[in-house]
Design a protein around this motif. Sequence first.
Motif, PDB file in Angstrom:
ATOM      1  N   UNK A  55     -36.400  50.948  59.542  1.00  9.89           N
ATOM      2  CA  UNK A  55     -36.548  50.467  60.879  1.00  9.89           C
ATOM      3  C   UNK A  55     -36.490  51.362  61.954  1.00  9.89           C
ATOM      4  N   UNK A  56     -35.130  51.847  62.129  1.00 13.88           N
ATOM      5  CA  UNK A  56     -34.959  52.737  63.245  1.00 13.88           C
ATOM      6  C   UNK A  56     -35.519  53.901  63.244  1.00 13.88           C
ATOM      7  N   UNK A  57     -35.373  54.559  61.877  1.00 11.74           N
ATOM      8  CA  UNK A  57     -36.162  56.101  61.696  1.00 11.74           C
ATOM      9  C   UNK A  57     -37.485  55.986  61.835  1.00 11.74           C
ATOM     10  N   UNK A  58     -38.243  54.962  61.499  1.00  7.77           N
ATOM     11  CA  UNK A  58     -39.552  54.826  61.500  1.00  7.77           C
ATOM     12  C   UNK A  58     -39.892  54.776  62.834  1.00  7.77           C
ATOM     13  N   UNK A  59     -39.513  54.040  63.646  1.00  4.58           N
ATOM     14  CA  UNK A  59     -39.858  53.586  64.886  1.00  4.58           C
ATOM     15  C   UNK A  59     -39.660  54.969  65.839  1.00  4.58           C
ATOM     16  N   UNK A  60     -38.679  55.719  65.510  1.00 11.12           N
ATOM     17  CA  UNK A  60     -37.954  57.074  66.221  1.00 11.12           C
ATOM     18  C   UNK A  60     -39.276  57.951  65.876  1.00 11.12           C
ATOM     19  N   UNK A  61     -39.462  58.193  64.528  1.00 10.23           N
ATOM     20  CA  UNK A  61     -40.494  59.244  64.087  1.00 10.23           C
ATOM     21  C   UNK A  61     -41.825  58.949  64.887  1.00 10.23           C
ATOM     22  N   UNK A  64     -41.166  58.064  69.487  1.00 10.77           N
ATOM     23  CA  UNK A  64     -40.278  59.029  69.950  1.00 10.77           C
ATOM     24  C   UNK A  64     -39.018  57.864  70.723  1.00 10.77           C
ATOM     25  N   UNK A  65     -39.175  56.648  70.422  1.00 12.78           N
ATOM     26  CA  UNK A  65     -38.208  55.708  71.053  1.00 12.78           C
ATOM     27  C   UNK A  65     -37.228  55.411  70.193  1.00 12.78           C
ATOM     28  N   UNK A  66     -35.983  54.817  70.704  1.00 18.22           N
ATOM     29  CA  UNK A  66     -34.642  54.560  69.931  1.00 18.22           C
ATOM     30  C   UNK A  66     -34.314  53.166  69.976  1.00 18.22           C
ATOM     31  N   UNK A  67     -34.480  52.504  68.914  1.00 13.99           N
ATOM     32  CA  UNK A  67     -34.239  51.027  68.788  1.00 13.99           C
ATOM     33  C   UNK A  67     -32.654  50.892  69.139  1.00 13.99           C
ATOM     34  N   UNK A 104     -35.654  55.295  75.699  1.00 16.13           N
ATOM     35  CA  UNK A 104     -36.572  56.762  75.718  1.00 16.13           C
ATOM     36  C   UNK A 104     -37.886  56.339  76.292  1.00 16.13           C
ATOM     37  N   UNK A 105     -38.648  57.131  76.049  1.00 12.14           N
ATOM     38  CA  UNK A 105     -39.868  57.145  76.337  1.00 12.14           C
ATOM     39  C   UNK A 105     -41.048  57.558  75.213  1.00 12.14           C
ATOM     40  N   UNK A 106     -42.066  57.155  75.122  1.00 13.55           N
ATOM     41  CA  UNK A 106     -43.108  57.536  74.063  1.00 13.55           C
ATOM     42  C   UNK A 106     -43.280  58.993  74.145  1.00 13.55           C
ATOM     43  N   UNK A 107     -43.189  59.617  73.005  1.00  4.01           N
ATOM     44  CA  UNK A 107     -43.317  61.102  72.610  1.00  4.01           C
ATOM     45  C   UNK A 107     -44.503  61.198  71.493  1.00  4.01           C
ATOM     46  N   UNK A 108     -45.299  62.128  71.548  1.00  4.63           N
ATOM     47  CA  UNK A 108     -46.052  62.529  70.372  1.00  4.63           C
ATOM     48  C   UNK A 108     -45.324  62.707  69.097  1.00  4.63           C
ATOM     49  N   UNK A 109     -45.733  62.079  68.204  1.00  2.66           N
ATOM     50  CA  UNK A 109     -44.868  62.281  66.795  1.00  2.66           C
ATOM     51  C   UNK A 109     -44.945  63.748  66.266  1.00  2.66           C
TER      52      UNK A 109
END
Length: 162
Positions: A55-61, A64-67, A104-109
Amino acid sequence: MNEQKKQYHTAFGCYGIAARDGKMIVIDKTGGPYIHRYDLPGGSQEPGESLEATLIREIKEETGMTVSNYSQIGTFDFFLPWMWRNFTHVHHVAVFYQITQMEGQFELPKQFDGQDSSGAHWVSLSELNLENASPLVLKAVEWLKHQEIPSEATVYDSWSVL
């Protein structure tokens, strides 16, 4: 579909529901049966990876945000027709998590083989429907409204890949 035997591909993943003020975070899907639709951030496990780590890795990828705070809601599954390789249908098993805090904030993957998000953003729950959203998003909206986990799978007799 005629009487030919159905061949199922099973997909399994972990997905996050982050909602506030009548909006939910979704990704723009760039692959699979939900291509060109809104989907939940999340996805498949890597070998040896826990559900939470997935979950944490996929959401970051994908966003761009950290759960930093979450809780498991439950497991949902979906059946739908999708012609892919030698398969005629997909059985998608999804573990849903409620995300209560992200930093964090949204980042382009970053794009890599297997990346199927072109970005994340907030979308109003009232804008999400069968014409623009994946079954996972539709189930998340239903869960947000009723806080209930269905005991049976959701079955789509037809599905349009956009």
